[in-house]
Design an enzyme around this catalytic site. Structure first.
Site, short mmCIF file in Angstrom:
data_model
loop_
_atom_site.label_atom_id
_atom_site.label_comp_id
_atom_site.label_asym_id
_atom_site.label_seq_id
_atom_site.Cartn_x
_atom_site.Cartn_y
_atom_site.Cartn_z
N CYS A 137 1.17 -1.02 0.19
CA CYS A 137 -0.03 0.01 0.15
C CYS A 137 0.68 1.17 0.04
CB CYS A 137 -0.32 0.27 0.94
SG CYS A 137 -1.18 -1.44 1.09
N ILE A 153 -3.37 -8.26 -1.57
CA ILE A 153 -2.47 -9.26 -2.27
C ILE A 153 -3.11 -9.90 -1.48
CG2 ILE A 153 -0.01 -10.41 -2.13
CD1 ILE A 153 -0.56 -7.95 -4.01
N ILE A 154 -2.95 -10.36 0.28
CA ILE A 154 -4.00 -10.71 1.32
C ILE A 154 -4.87 -11.01 2.22
CG2 ILE A 154 -3.07 -12.10 3.39
CD1 ILE A 154 -1.07 -13.30 0.81
N ASN A 183 1.87 -0.65 4.96
CA ASN A 183 3.16 -1.03 3.97
C ASN A 183 4.10 -2.08 3.71
OD1 ASN A 183 3.86 -0.68 1.17
ND2 ASN A 183 5.24 1.15 1.02
N GLY A 184 3.35 -3.21 2.38
CA GLY A 184 4.81 -4.00 2.97
C GLY A 184 4.16 -6.08 2.74
N GLU A 185 4.85 -6.42 3.65
CA GLU A 185 3.88 -7.99 4.12
C GLU A 185 4.74 -8.53 5.49
OE1 GLU A 185 1.78 -9.11 2.11
OE2 GLU A 185 1.61 -8.26 0.40
N ASP A 190 -2.36 -10.13 7.10
CA ASP A 190 -1.02 -10.32 8.17
C ASP A 190 -1.13 -8.49 8.94
OD1 ASP A 190 -1.14 -7.84 5.14
OD2 ASP A 190 1.16 -8.33 5.26
N ARG A 240 -4.75 0.48 -0.85
CA ARG A 240 -4.53 -0.46 -0.42
C ARG A 240 -4.63 -1.12 -2.37
NH1 ARG A 240 -8.57 -5.41 0.92
NH2 ARG A 240 -6.78 -6.88 1.21
#
Length: 639
Positions: free
Chosen positions: A2, A50-51, A72-74, A97, A47
């Site tokens: 994001c 992804i998940i 922002n990220g994973e 997540d 956004r």
């Protein structure tokens, strides 16, 4: 994945301004938006789903709604963390997540970062304590900028969101420019704008009731550690890479990989193929100039693993067309010319997938740069004091002579022999030298940066490294400077410009921490770079790929600046607008252009100046002249 933005203050912030900040970074998250607003905080996000695509909207909250987060990220270990938190009594409302962040914060406060495996830049607002926590991942995969003004603090994933505020000065930071000319990027904590800072990798910022404090929570430790045999280490490298790749293949959206033809991206594709029950989608960029084209090596790996392979060829005219667009996305001057093919490979990939894996970090983990071998060869050689001046004069004369590139490199090498190892490496990593900047600057710019030595950034890391070998010290330097300042910025900006998420298995902190403790001789063995990784990849990759010289992700920049990009360079660097800035001496700029036209390679220096001027017109002043942007390639005088 994001884009995030927000404002916290001791007085009510303007939520409309945060909405505008998010609008400007919508390319980072085209799938949705979300906001939190209360008496002291306004948080926003865009956004890229992804998940938990259906239910993972942000902001997320704890059970009583007093803690909110935008992210922002994973987080690759979120399932494990979620199970642990549920066992402790926490209740979850999404399968994303992101939600683990608020519950980890409840249990661990700002130490929650110690539990995260992933790439991230996030903001957690604790309304009960009127406290904001900003955090950036260990190596700096995801960016975060901030600006403190009185009792308020604003933050965002990209600079453009912060400077959108009309009250924010767009004044150039002269020290940031000084560092940029040395390194071709603006290193953290500086940004190109005075008063706006980058949160450095591995750092936290805590704001509470108008006061902010910054602390570092992670640094890669290069202290030597006990190891077994090289054979055992090669097997361990494969295991760690497989595990790092496995956790990065979790996605509800289509997934693929960049495949350049180098060892690192090829190793990642090999790992993906072992973990996937369907052909991996791979993406490669080539050039019509054979000196820079590596498509044949990428194709050999694609054939070996039966990938669904896609290619695109970059030419000078296409580079010319995207220059203003690329400059606008970077928000500050950035002169790594490989941003151009990176932009195109991201565009190509996004037509097919939403997530890509890449080989970033392999060089910094396993010693892949040729400069490491050079530095090891010359070691700590220190000629007598009486010879240093002579070496400097001979080397400078050859390096600046109108001769072949090879002889100029020899000249530069001779000059470096007279320096200490840390000064030597700082010189290797510099583009504009101190002498070059001194000649370039006007008197006014000289005064603005008096006493500032850009090379101190490298020398400090070298001198304070825990490594006991120079090879590992050099990798420590790069992990703290070149990797987050150049490589990771390039990949983040060019992929997010196309709403594409990039993941880097070699930058998994478990793999990095293990590799950092290995002997330097296992990484650079004589003139063989990445020696251990090459041994580890023997069962996975073609021998011709493992043993070919490292090529890098270069572009035919010198030729472009003598042909397709020559009119643009002359127009932008010599017109009244550029001269009126009063930063650079016009005669020196014209001399660089003339030298390059006559065959003396000044491409890196000119590219730095050109990217600075493009930034000024597209971002700082927003006065880009469309006619200039589409300058036609030179006719009849290329070469």
């Amino acid at each position: 994945m994001c884009g995030v933005a927000g404002i916290v203050s001791t007085s009510p912030p303007d939520p409309g301004h945060v909405r505008e900040m998010c609008r400007l970074i919508a390319h980072r998250g085209p799938d949705g938006e979300g906001y939190h607003v209360d008496a002291h905080a306004a948080l926003g996000m865009r956004r890229l789903a992804i998940i938990d695509v259906a239910g993972g909207d942000q902001p997320v909250y704890n059970e009583d709604g007093t803690v909110a987060a935008v992210f922002n990220g994973e987080i690759y270990n979120f399932v494990e963390l979620r199970d642990r938190l549920i066992a402790r009594g926490h209740r979850f409302t999404t399968g994303s997540d992101t939600e683990v962040l608020v519950h980890l914060y409840e249990d661990h406060g700002e130490d929650l970062v110690e539990h995260l495996r992933g790439m991230f830049a996030f903001a957690i607002w604790d309304a009960a304590r009127r406290r904001l926590l900003l955090a950036r991942d260990r190596v700096g995969k995801k960016p975060l900028y901030y600006r403190q003004a009185g009792a308020s603090l604003a933050f965002a994933s990209e600079l453009k969101a912060l400077v959108a505020d009309p009250s924010v000065s767009r004044e150039l930071d002269p020290v940031a420019l000084h560092h940029y000319l040395t390194y071709q990027y603006v290193p953290a904590p500086w940004s190109i704008y005075l008063g706006i800072r980058k949160l450095p990798p591995g750092h936290l910022l805590v704001w509470q009731d108008g006061e902010a404090r910054l602390r570092r929570y992670w640094k890669l430790d290069f202290t030597p550690r006990p190891v077994g045999s090289e054979r055992e280490a090669a097997e361990r490298a494969r295991q760690l890479l497989l595990d790092a790749t496995r956790v990065r293949m979790v996605s509800e959206r289509p997934l693929g990989a960049f495949l350049s033809g180098g060892i690192d991206s090829s190793a990642v594709v090999a790992a993906m193929a072992r973990l996937s029950d369907r052909p991996v989608k791979t993406f490669c960029i080539g050039f019509d100039d054979q000196r820079y084209d590596e498509r044949s090596y990428a194709a050999s790996v694609a054939r070996r693993y039966g990938t669904d392979h896609h290619e695109f060829v970059v030419v000078g005219s296409s580079a010319l067309e995207v220059l203003p667009t690329v400059a606008r996305h970077f928000d500050e001057p950035f002169a790594d010319s490989s941003a151009i093919p990176s932009f195109f490979v991201a565009e190509l990939s996004r037509r097919h997938v939403t997530v890509v894996l890449n080989g970033d970090g392999g060089d910094e983990c396993f010693g892949g740069y040729r400069r490491y071998a050079f530095m090891k060869r010359v070691g700590r050689m220190q000629p007598p004091e009486r010879l240093r001046g002579l070496l400097d004069r001979i080397g400078s004369a050859l390096a600046q002579a109108d001769t072949t590139p090879r002889l100029r490199r020899v000249g530069r090498g001779i000059r470096l022999l007279g320096e200490t190892p840390q000064h030597r490496y700082a010189s290797l990593m510099s583009h504009f030298s101190d002498e070059g900047k001194n000649a370039l600057y006007t008197e006014a710019q000289h005064e603005r940066v008096a006493g500032i030595d850009s090379n101190d950034l490298i020398r400090h890391v070298f001198d304070t490294s825990a490594a006991d070998e120079d090879v590992n010290r050099l990798m420590d330097v790069d992990v703290n400077t070149y990797l987050p300042g150049d490589l990771l910025v390039k990949v983040d900006i060019t992929t997010m410009a196309h709403s594409l998420e990039a993941r880097s298995p070699f930058l998994d902190h478990h793999l990095m921490e293990w590799a950092a403790g290995l002997p330097g001789g296992w990484k650079v063995d004589g003139q063989v770079t990445k020696a251990l990784l090459k041994k580890a990849m023997v069962p996975w990759l073609p021998s011709e790929l493992l043993h070919r010289p490292k090529a890098g992700f270069g572009v035919p920049l010198a030729d472009w600046l003598r042909c397709e990009l020559r009119p643009l360079a002359y127009d932008l660097l010599t017109d009244h607008t550029a001269r009126a800035r009063g930063l650079f001496r016009p005669d020196v700029v014209r001399g660089l252009l003339q030298d390059h036209s006559e065959g003396r390679d000044r491409s890196n220096l000119l590219w730095s100046l050109l990217q600075f001027e493009l930034w000024q017109r597209t971002c700082a002043e927003q006065s880009w002249d469309t006619a200039c942007a589409v300058s036609q390639p030179a006719q009849g005088h290329c070469g």
